[in-house]
Design an enzyme around this catalytic site. Sequence first.
Site, PDB file in Angstrom:
ATOM      1  N   HIS A 276       0.838  -1.219   0.000  1.00  0.00           N
ATOM      2  CA  HIS A 276       0.000   0.000   0.000  1.00  0.00           C
ATOM      3  C   HIS A 276       0.869   1.264   0.000  1.00  0.00           C
ATOM      4  O   HIS A 276       0.899   1.976  -0.979  1.00  0.00           O
ATOM      5  CB  HIS A 276      -1.006   0.038   1.158  1.00  0.00           C
ATOM      6  CG  HIS A 276      -1.915  -1.141   1.203  1.00  0.00           C
ATOM      7  ND1 HIS A 276      -2.712  -1.503   0.139  1.00  0.00           N
ATOM      8  CD2 HIS A 276      -2.141  -2.079   2.156  1.00  0.00           C
ATOM      9  CE1 HIS A 276      -3.394  -2.599   0.449  1.00  0.00           C
ATOM     10  NE2 HIS A 276      -3.071  -2.970   1.670  1.00  0.00           N
ATOM     11  N   ASP A 327      -4.839  -8.348  -3.445  1.00  0.00           N
ATOM     12  CA  ASP A 327      -5.155  -8.115  -2.038  1.00  0.00           C
ATOM     13  C   ASP A 327      -6.425  -8.815  -1.562  1.00  0.00           C
ATOM     14  O   ASP A 327      -6.422 -10.016  -1.358  1.00  0.00           O
ATOM     15  CB  ASP A 327      -5.209  -6.591  -1.800  1.00  0.00           C
ATOM     16  CG  ASP A 327      -5.184  -6.222  -0.324  1.00  0.00           C
ATOM     17  OD1 ASP A 327      -5.161  -7.131   0.520  1.00  0.00           O
ATOM     18  OD2 ASP A 327      -5.173  -5.018  -0.017  1.00  0.00           O
TER      19      ASP A 327
HETATM   20 ZN   LIG Z   1      -3.421  -6.928   2.481  1.00  0.00          ZN
END
Ligand SMILES: [Zn+2]
Length: 461
Positions: A276, A327
């Site tokens: 991220h 993800d």
């Molecule tokens: Zn994750």
Amino acid sequence: MSIHKETPMKIHAKTALVGQNWVQNIRLTCAGGRIIKIETDVMTEATDNKVDTLLPSLGNLHSHTFQRAMAGMTEFRAKGRESFWTWRDLMYRFLGHLSPEQYEAIAALVFMEMQEAGYASVGEFHYVHHQPDGTVYDSLSELSDRVFAAAVETGIGLTHLPVLYTYGGVNQEALAGGQLRFSNDVDRFLTLVDGCKGNLDGLPDDAQVGIAPHSLRATSPADLTHVLNATPDGPVHIHISEQLKEVADVEAKLGQRPVAWLLENFDVTDRWCLIHATHMTREETIAMAKSGVVAGLCPITEANLGDGPFNGPTYLKHGGAFGVGSDSNIRISLTEELRLLEYSQRLRDMARNVLVDGEGSVGHTLYTGAASGGAQALGRDAGTIAVGKLADLVAVDRSNPTLCALRDDQLLDGICFAASDDVITDTWSAGRHMVQSGRHVSRDAIVAKYRRAINELLETI
Ligand SMILES: [Zn+2]
């Protein structure tokens, strides 16, 4: 006495991206999972696998497979609740019942979908380890072994990343509820990692085990030091700076923002992948770019969870490496993941063609950048077509209407901005030809097993 000798696998492509160059009428010869020979300007032979256009395949560098089973179940707004609540509530209800068999069936479906989307490999950031009440299974690596079984069934290239998850927040709060399935202290975590490494014997040679301290919230500085000292090699992945509250909590506890603190206190090198890295100052962004790590970007999930956009222009300008991951697996689409990565930048900056430093094709920058960054993050000797590299390959049908008018130098723009994943005809994971004519070779069995598992799970929650 019989001597087993592998027959080399040959692929003939009308066009291929070799290094950074487009070449015509190419044949790759592969053995032992690697490309051992490249010929150009050659005619097809009867033993060739014939494809239209051949590209290096991408690694999907960040996945939590079990969350795929929740896709589409949390997209309603509950009055008076924070937006994250419906998602978290359902995840914990899933975790209250999810069995090892169901875990394996979901993982196999997800790995199959990734390969059909053009990913040859995956980094499974694996944090569900124990029974619903936190009791350890008879084997500490029970659920990791289920991921391994799914990797064997699908043939995907696996980089398994067991997660160290010890605390419920930066002040080392105790875990509770659904989090009990994640819980390990450092000693038990290192035993788990050793167990996983021992169980690699049953997987292809390209499979490997790294480590994933979950985040600065779920571990402590002392524990992080301990596991890194005990694990000097292999990939290290960590969630970082995904949400503003996390940044504020870390700053309050450690005196610095997460990325700044991590870079200053640890030897963060090219074996690291920072997942991220959404909320960074300009200084953090530049320091991270120069450190040699890979930014693990997950644009579809980051959009779904409302995290925010990555600071792409500054990061690329300073030579930062990046890759993409699916993800939460709310949607598994390589073309869409790359597209949203660029579009999230355009919407913020109100500009076009943002993720190129200087000038050039956005699609080429995105695709080749994510190919090499994904391979680096997963510790795979792949990411480009060259002799000696793993045969992580994907074939694309350029007769598809979304691509048929494009020149070679426009093809990756077409894939990133115009096409769907149905342009993908074949995927090889370290030479294993798992997607053929657009379908995974074990699709029907994997889907049937998933349907049984998910129906059984939904009856219990
Ligand atoms: Zn994750």
